[in-house]
Design a protein around this motif. Sequence first.
Motif, mmCIF file in Angstrom:
data_model
loop_
_atom_site.group_PDB
_atom_site.id
_atom_site.type_symbol
_atom_site.label_atom_id
_atom_site.label_comp_id
_atom_site.label_asym_id
_atom_site.label_seq_id
_atom_site.Cartn_x
_atom_site.Cartn_y
_atom_site.Cartn_z
ATOM 1 N N ALA A 263 12.818 -13.230 6.440
ATOM 2 C CA ALA A 263 11.483 -13.252 5.840
ATOM 3 C C ALA A 263 10.777 -11.919 6.031
ATOM 4 C CB ALA A 263 10.658 -14.385 6.439
ATOM 5 N N LYS A 264 10.934 -11.306 7.199
ATOM 6 C CA LYS A 264 10.341 -9.980 7.441
ATOM 7 C C LYS A 264 10.948 -8.946 6.485
ATOM 8 C CE LYS A 264 7.911 -10.773 11.370
ATOM 9 N NZ LYS A 264 6.458 -10.598 11.528
ATOM 10 N N ILE A 265 12.262 -8.994 6.322
ATOM 11 C CA ILE A 265 12.926 -8.071 5.395
ATOM 12 C C ILE A 265 12.371 -8.257 3.987
ATOM 13 C CG2 ILE A 265 15.125 -7.425 4.342
ATOM 14 C CD1 ILE A 265 15.018 -6.650 7.289
ATOM 15 N N ARG A 266 12.281 -9.467 3.541
ATOM 16 C CA ARG A 266 11.826 -9.738 2.177
ATOM 17 C C ARG A 266 10.324 -9.489 2.001
ATOM 18 N NH1 ARG A 266 13.981 -14.711 -0.945
ATOM 19 N NH2 ARG A 266 13.428 -13.248 -2.610
ATOM 20 N N ALA A 267 9.587 -9.431 3.124
ATOM 21 C CA ALA A 267 8.170 -9.092 3.055
ATOM 22 C C ALA A 267 7.948 -7.584 3.020
ATOM 23 C CB ALA A 267 7.424 -9.687 4.239
ATOM 24 N N GLY A 268 8.997 -6.794 3.315
ATOM 25 C CA GLY A 268 8.841 -5.347 3.222
ATOM 26 C C GLY A 268 9.488 -4.535 4.322
ATOM 27 N N ALA A 269 10.107 -5.174 5.312
ATOM 28 C CA ALA A 269 10.709 -4.441 6.428
ATOM 29 C C ALA A 269 12.123 -3.972 6.092
ATOM 30 C CB ALA A 269 10.754 -5.322 7.676
ATOM 31 N N SER A 270 12.451 -2.763 6.526
ATOM 32 C CA SER A 270 13.819 -2.276 6.409
ATOM 33 C C SER A 270 14.650 -2.635 7.635
ATOM 34 C CB SER A 270 13.814 -0.755 6.234
ATOM 35 O OG SER A 270 13.216 -0.396 5.008
ATOM 36 N N ALA A 271 13.961 -2.927 8.751
ATOM 37 C CA ALA A 271 14.606 -3.342 9.995
ATOM 38 C C ALA A 271 13.606 -4.190 10.767
ATOM 39 C CB ALA A 271 15.050 -2.135 10.817
ATOM 40 N N VAL A 272 14.086 -4.863 11.811
ATOM 41 C CA VAL A 272 13.227 -5.746 12.600
ATOM 42 C C VAL A 272 13.436 -5.475 14.087
ATOM 43 C CG1 VAL A 272 13.195 -7.571 10.855
ATOM 44 C CG2 VAL A 272 14.960 -7.597 12.641
ATOM 45 N N ALA B 215 17.345 -6.474 -0.313
ATOM 46 C CA ALA B 215 16.421 -7.593 -0.119
ATOM 47 C C ALA B 215 15.027 -7.154 0.297
ATOM 48 C CB ALA B 215 16.982 -8.547 0.940
ATOM 49 N N VAL B 216 14.857 -5.871 0.630
ATOM 50 C CA VAL B 216 13.579 -5.392 1.161
ATOM 51 C C VAL B 216 12.458 -5.576 0.129
ATOM 52 C CG1 VAL B 216 12.304 -3.374 1.992
ATOM 53 C CG2 VAL B 216 14.669 -3.752 2.721
ATOM 54 N N ALA B 217 11.393 -6.266 0.554
ATOM 55 C CA ALA B 217 10.170 -6.467 -0.243
ATOM 56 C C ALA B 217 10.356 -7.338 -1.471
ATOM 57 C CB ALA B 217 9.560 -5.119 -0.639
ATOM 58 N N THR B 218 11.460 -8.068 -1.566
ATOM 59 C CA THR B 218 11.686 -8.904 -2.746
ATOM 60 C C THR B 218 10.828 -10.168 -2.773
ATOM 61 O OG1 THR B 218 13.577 -9.907 -1.607
ATOM 62 C CG2 THR B 218 14.035 -8.089 -3.122
ATOM 63 N N ASP B 219 10.192 -10.498 -1.637
ATOM 64 C CA ASP B 219 9.303 -11.669 -1.606
ATOM 65 C C ASP B 219 7.942 -11.281 -1.033
ATOM 66 O OD1 ASP B 219 8.784 -14.413 -2.039
ATOM 67 O OD2 ASP B 219 9.217 -14.885 0.058
ATOM 68 N N ASP C 247 0.811 -1.206 0.000
ATOM 69 C CA ASP C 247 0.000 0.000 0.000
ATOM 70 C C ASP C 247 0.855 1.272 0.000
ATOM 71 O OD1 ASP C 247 -2.232 -1.610 0.060
ATOM 72 O OD2 ASP C 247 -2.692 -1.255 2.178
ATOM 73 N N LEU C 248 1.974 1.233 0.713
ATOM 74 C CA LEU C 248 2.822 2.417 0.818
ATOM 75 C C LEU C 248 3.813 2.540 -0.330
ATOM 76 C CD1 LEU C 248 3.420 2.288 4.646
ATOM 77 C CD2 LEU C 248 2.327 4.171 3.431
ATOM 78 N N ASP C 249 4.172 1.418 -0.916
ATOM 79 C CA ASP C 249 5.047 1.386 -2.089
ATOM 80 C C ASP C 249 6.290 2.249 -1.909
ATOM 81 O OD1 ASP C 249 5.787 0.530 -4.627
ATOM 82 O OD2 ASP C 249 4.780 2.219 -5.627
ATOM 83 N N GLY C 250 6.948 2.097 -0.761
ATOM 84 C CA GLY C 250 8.199 2.794 -0.515
ATOM 85 C C GLY C 250 8.067 4.206 0.009
#
Length: 354
Positions: free
Chosen positions: A300-309, A345-349, A279-282
């Motif tokens: 997995a969190k990073i690849r789902a869209g997180a820049s940090a955890v 890797a952010v949001a690649t999956d 929804d935010l698209d970066g």
Amino acid sequence: MNLIEKAGLMALHRVDPERSHRLALMAMKAGFVPLSGTYTSPALATRLAGLDLPNPVGLAAGYDKNAEVVDALTQAGFGWIEVGAITPRAQTGNPKPRLFRLSEDQAVINRFGFNNEGMDAAQSRLAKRNRRSGVPVGLNLGANKDSVDRAADYVAVLERCADVVDFVTVNVSSPNTEKLRDLQGAAALTALLRGVMAARDARDKPLPVFLKIAPDLNADEITEIAGVAREAKLDAIIATNTTLDREGLKSASGGEKGGLSGVPLFEKSTRVLAQLSRDLDGALPLVGVGGISSPADAYAKIRAGASAVQLYSALVYKGLSLVTEIAKGLETHLAKDGFGHISDAVATDRSAWL
């Protein structure tokens, strides 16, 4: 996890959970807990909302509610930490018992209710912290249970503590303060954030403002929050807080009231994260929280869209050594998949979670 850490965790698990946590803080304060220092590398050093993180693995709010062991935590492997939640006035929170281990599920239920010593105590401690560690420290903002103007409470804590922290988080997603989650509605959230951002913008020094949301939102509500966050020009969203869902739990304490965290939250929180990312698209960075207990989970969190955890509940079962294990494990995952930096890797999956 080494034998000393394993033995320490076994001993703590023989004690009531809340008392156990208090003992752990006391041991850290006294210098009895070995600290690994913060692992970093060119692949892991992260820029988040203007903050420079040595690595993207953070400590979630709730572990150090009253900012008692900040200096120790900045040497425990985390790339950034968040303390609190802090309210304007001290409050005792909900009656005990209010913290429950769900060992069979690798989970925790809490119904603390923002128990804390208030903003003056937090400000005093944070003012004395060592700022040379290179690990950013943030404060989770809360509202008093009996407040007649909860929106004003967030502003009050921000104004009192802004000079002694590197970022603040608006927490409208705890399930343990009655009707607090009502502030996630578009109109209420817009009004709340307008006041918080005005207070932030009145300062000479920039201060990133994050928003922490619940995992129990439907798709329309998530999209709505994304729009409000974009309009308010927030600096980041933390997804997510604890859940009221109890599906699939095995532990005897699974029916206790409160917010559930740990492994059972992983899938639900990651789906919220992925939708926010879409929804935010970066437009603003996201922080992934909920159920992380391994390097693979964090990746997995990073690849789902997180820049940090951020972590918390997994530390109850795996100890502080997990922090550096995850940081180094992320580096391994990046190399295996051919990514030169964590941001690649952010949001690649992301689509796998939608």
